[in-house]
Design an enzyme around this catalytic site. Structure first.
Site, short mmCIF file in Angstrom:
data_model
loop_
_atom_site.label_atom_id
_atom_site.label_comp_id
_atom_site.label_asym_id
_atom_site.label_seq_id
_atom_site.Cartn_x
_atom_site.Cartn_y
_atom_site.Cartn_z
N HIS A 1 0.85 -1.19 0.00
CA HIS A 1 0.00 0.00 0.00
C HIS A 1 0.88 1.24 0.00
CE1 HIS A 1 -3.65 -2.31 1.75
NE2 HIS A 1 -3.63 -2.34 0.43
N LYS B 1 5.11 1.44 0.73
CA LYS B 1 5.96 1.21 -0.44
C LYS B 1 7.45 1.41 -0.14
CE LYS B 1 2.49 2.15 -4.00
NZ LYS B 1 1.99 0.80 -3.98
N GLY C 1 0.88 -2.45 -9.93
CA GLY C 1 1.11 -1.08 -10.37
C GLY C 1 2.40 -0.39 -9.99
N GLY D 1 -3.42 -1.97 -7.53
CA GLY D 1 -4.32 -2.72 -6.65
C GLY D 1 -5.77 -2.30 -6.71
N ASP E 1 -4.87 -6.36 -7.29
CA ASP E 1 -4.96 -7.33 -6.19
C ASP E 1 -5.68 -8.59 -6.67
OD1 ASP E 1 -3.71 -5.51 -4.50
OD2 ASP E 1 -5.57 -4.82 -3.58
N ASP F 1 -1.31 -1.65 4.79
CA ASP F 1 -1.31 -0.62 5.83
C ASP F 1 -2.50 -0.84 6.76
OD1 ASP F 1 -1.26 1.63 7.40
OD2 ASP F 1 -1.05 3.04 5.75
N HIS G 1 -10.32 0.13 -1.60
CA HIS G 1 -10.49 -1.20 -2.20
C HIS G 1 -10.32 -2.31 -1.16
CE1 HIS G 1 -6.19 -0.63 -2.20
NE2 HIS G 1 -5.98 -1.85 -2.60
N ASP H 1 -11.11 -5.91 -1.92
CA ASP H 1 -10.11 -6.59 -2.75
C ASP H 1 -8.93 -7.05 -1.91
OD1 ASP H 1 -11.69 -6.00 -4.94
OD2 ASP H 1 -10.56 -4.21 -5.46
N ARG I 1 -7.51 -13.61 1.77
CA ARG I 1 -8.31 -14.83 1.90
C ARG I 1 -7.87 -15.89 0.91
NH1 ARG I 1 -12.12 -16.79 -1.01
NH2 ARG I 1 -13.55 -18.31 -0.18
#
Length: 169
Positions: free
Chosen positions: A33, A37, A60, A80, A85, A105, A112, A115, A121
């Protein structure tokens, strides 16, 4: 040697064969995130030599940073929030990506978020080793299993009698 001496802790344990060295690279996804980064970039720089021995994927901007800042070859997905993602998750479900480094984060809401939760999961469902912070990533990247023939066990999610997709016999 008698059977009682086999259990004697003073005697050396019989040697066990070492795991075979890995001949194929692992497929590692690197995701971070925005607020994470720089931390991922620092971690990747420290582990650059190890990472170059594997096939890398990233979403990205994270992928762009890894390529241009560190010179790593990276298969880049979308950002993402616009599907990256989910692209990583799809490659995990297909058995292509076999390890996930995801510095998310926990203190910042993400637009999102569904996502993000779906990616975490699906990595768990498919038993993919996953690190969400530097300490865990350090342990994974330095594990002797990384360079061995170890493969995590993928669950058998085939037909089951209890959900109506398998035979009841």
């Amino acid at each position: 040697m008698s059977s009682s001496s086999a259990l004697n802790p003073a005697e050396p344990a019989p040697e066990t064969p070492a795991m075979a060295a890995r001949t194929t690279p692992r497929h590692i996804a690197l995701v971070a995130h925005d607020n994470m980064k720089v931390e991922l970039l620092r971690w990747a720089e420290y582990n650059r030599e190890t990472l170059t021995q594997h096939v890398l994927y990233a979403t990205g901007t994270t992928g762009t940073m890894l390529e241009y800042e560190l010179g790593l070859k990276v298969h880049r997905f979308l950002s993402g929030p616009v599907g990256g993602d989910q692209q990583v998750g799809a490659r995990i479900a297909e058995g292509i990506i076999t390890m996930l480094i995801f510095f998310w984060d926990p203190l910042e809401p993400q637009p999102h978020d569904p996502d993000v939760k779906a990616l975490l999961r699906i990595a768990t469902v498919w038993n993919v080793p996953m690190a969400c912070n530097v300490a865990t990533a350090d342990l994974m990247i330095s594990s002797p299993l990384l360079g061995s023939d170890y493969e995590s066990r993928r669950p058998d999610l085939g037909p089951r009698a209890w959900d109506g997709t398998g035979s009841t016999a």
